[in-house]
Design a protein around this motif. Sequence first.
Motif, PDB file in Angstrom:
ATOM      1  N   ALA A 177       5.756 -13.424  -7.995  1.00 24.50           N
ATOM      2  CA  ALA A 177       7.016 -12.230  -8.114  1.00 24.50           C
ATOM      3  C   ALA A 177       6.354 -11.138  -7.012  1.00 24.50           C
ATOM      4  N   TYR A 178       5.044 -11.166  -7.764  1.00 24.58           N
ATOM      5  CA  TYR A 178       4.826  -9.572  -7.425  1.00 24.58           C
ATOM      6  C   TYR A 178       4.914  -9.707  -5.622  1.00 24.58           C
ATOM      7  N   GLY A 179       4.210 -10.223  -4.865  1.00 28.44           N
ATOM      8  CA  GLY A 179       4.337 -10.625  -3.070  1.00 28.44           C
ATOM      9  C   GLY A 179       5.566 -11.009  -2.989  1.00 28.44           C
ATOM     10  N   SER A 180       6.706 -11.535  -3.131  1.00 26.46           N
ATOM     11  CA  SER A 180       7.518 -11.427  -2.605  1.00 26.46           C
ATOM     12  C   SER A 180       9.086  -9.923  -3.073  1.00 26.46           C
ATOM     13  N   GLY A 181       8.784  -9.766  -4.712  1.00 28.55           N
ATOM     14  CA  GLY A 181       8.866  -8.790  -5.124  1.00 28.55           C
ATOM     15  C   GLY A 181       8.769  -7.247  -3.762  1.00 28.55           C
ATOM     16  N   MET A 182       7.634  -7.152  -3.817  1.00 29.10           N
ATOM     17  CA  MET A 182       6.781  -6.434  -2.473  1.00 29.10           C
ATOM     18  C   MET A 182       7.845  -6.294  -1.209  1.00 29.10           C
ATOM     19  N   ILE A 183       7.363  -7.622  -0.503  1.00 28.27           N
ATOM     20  CA  ILE A 183       8.282  -7.764   0.435  1.00 28.27           C
ATOM     21  C   ILE A 183       9.948  -6.865   0.417  1.00 28.27           C
ATOM     22  N   ALA A 184      10.122  -7.603  -0.161  1.00 25.19           N
ATOM     23  CA  ALA A 184      11.521  -7.016   0.147  1.00 25.19           C
ATOM     24  C   ALA A 184      11.788  -5.629  -0.096  1.00 25.19           C
ATOM     25  N   TYR A 185      10.732  -5.346  -1.682  1.00 25.61           N
ATOM     26  CA  TYR A 185      11.037  -3.653  -1.315  1.00 25.61           C
ATOM     27  C   TYR A 185      10.732  -2.979  -0.392  1.00 25.61           C
ATOM     28  N   ILE A 186       9.722  -3.299   0.487  1.00 28.35           N
ATOM     29  CA  ILE A 186       9.119  -2.679   1.102  1.00 28.35           C
ATOM     30  C   ILE A 186      10.402  -2.537   2.298  1.00 28.35           C
ATOM     31  N   SER A 187      10.825  -3.994   3.005  1.00 30.65           N
ATOM     32  CA  SER A 187      12.347  -3.871   3.280  1.00 30.65           C
ATOM     33  C   SER A 187      12.891  -3.159   3.389  1.00 30.65           C
ATOM     34  N   GLU A 188      13.684  -3.047   1.949  1.00 37.57           N
ATOM     35  CA  GLU A 188      14.503  -2.280   1.722  1.00 37.57           C
ATOM     36  C   GLU A 188      14.591  -0.951   1.991  1.00 37.57           C
ATOM     37  N   ILE A 189      13.016   0.025   2.077  1.00 35.55           N
ATOM     38  CA  ILE A 189      12.480   0.897   1.852  1.00 35.55           C
ATOM     39  C   ILE A 189      12.803   1.387   4.008  1.00 35.55           C
ATOM     40  N   VAL A 190      12.443   0.443   4.561  1.00 35.23           N
ATOM     41  CA  VAL A 190      12.613   0.179   6.342  1.00 35.23           C
ATOM     42  C   VAL A 190      13.461   0.379   6.656  1.00 35.23           C
ATOM     43  N   ALA A 191      14.681  -0.570   5.887  1.00 34.61           N
ATOM     44  CA  ALA A 191      15.861  -0.143   6.115  1.00 34.61           C
ATOM     45  C   ALA A 191      16.409   0.563   6.546  1.00 34.61           C
ATOM     46  N   ARG A 192      16.032   1.388   4.866  1.00 40.26           N
ATOM     47  CA  ARG A 192      16.713   2.798   5.135  1.00 40.26           C
ATOM     48  C   ARG A 192      16.524   3.424   6.187  1.00 40.26           C
ATOM     49  N   THR A 193      14.660   3.769   6.063  1.00 43.56           N
ATOM     50  CA  THR A 193      14.748   4.778   7.279  1.00 43.56           C
ATOM     51  C   THR A 193      15.342   4.553   8.824  1.00 43.56           C
ATOM     52  N   GLU A 194      15.387   2.769   9.124  1.00 38.25           N
ATOM     53  CA  GLU A 194      15.897   2.795  10.532  1.00 38.25           C
ATOM     54  C   GLU A 194      17.206   2.793  10.810  1.00 38.25           C
TER      55      GLU A 194
END
Length: 119
Positions: free
Chosen positions: A56-73
């Motif tokens: 849950a932590y690993g998958s959640g972190m990847i999704a969290y990071i992906s959203e932060i990077v997506a907003r940056t992009e």
Amino acid sequence: MIIPLVITDIFITFYQLTCFPVYGIKKVKRADYIVFDRQHLNYLNFIEKFHCTYCAYGSGMIAYISEIVARTEQYFCPIKHARKVLGTHARYAHFLAFGSAENYEVKLEAYRVSLNKIE
């Protein structure tokens, strides 16, 4: 992998906390992506609950990071690539087509403004 995940969690959260306010990007809620609830399942044994917590932590972190990077992009470069890219984030589908130069600055500003209105 827990140590690299925790280090990445610290750095990406620091990045978001320091940079997003500067650019007017609404912050990503960490709790929307990292959810610990499987340990409440009575039919799992201790080891299974531990594994579920880790995943849950690993998958959640990847999704969290992906959203932060997506907003940056979306803020800096909301343009699709010239060739097909596998595993794109949900925002990518709405990006401008590669080579679409007409009214680019106006469209870019609209993308940036919309980042402040994310639900």
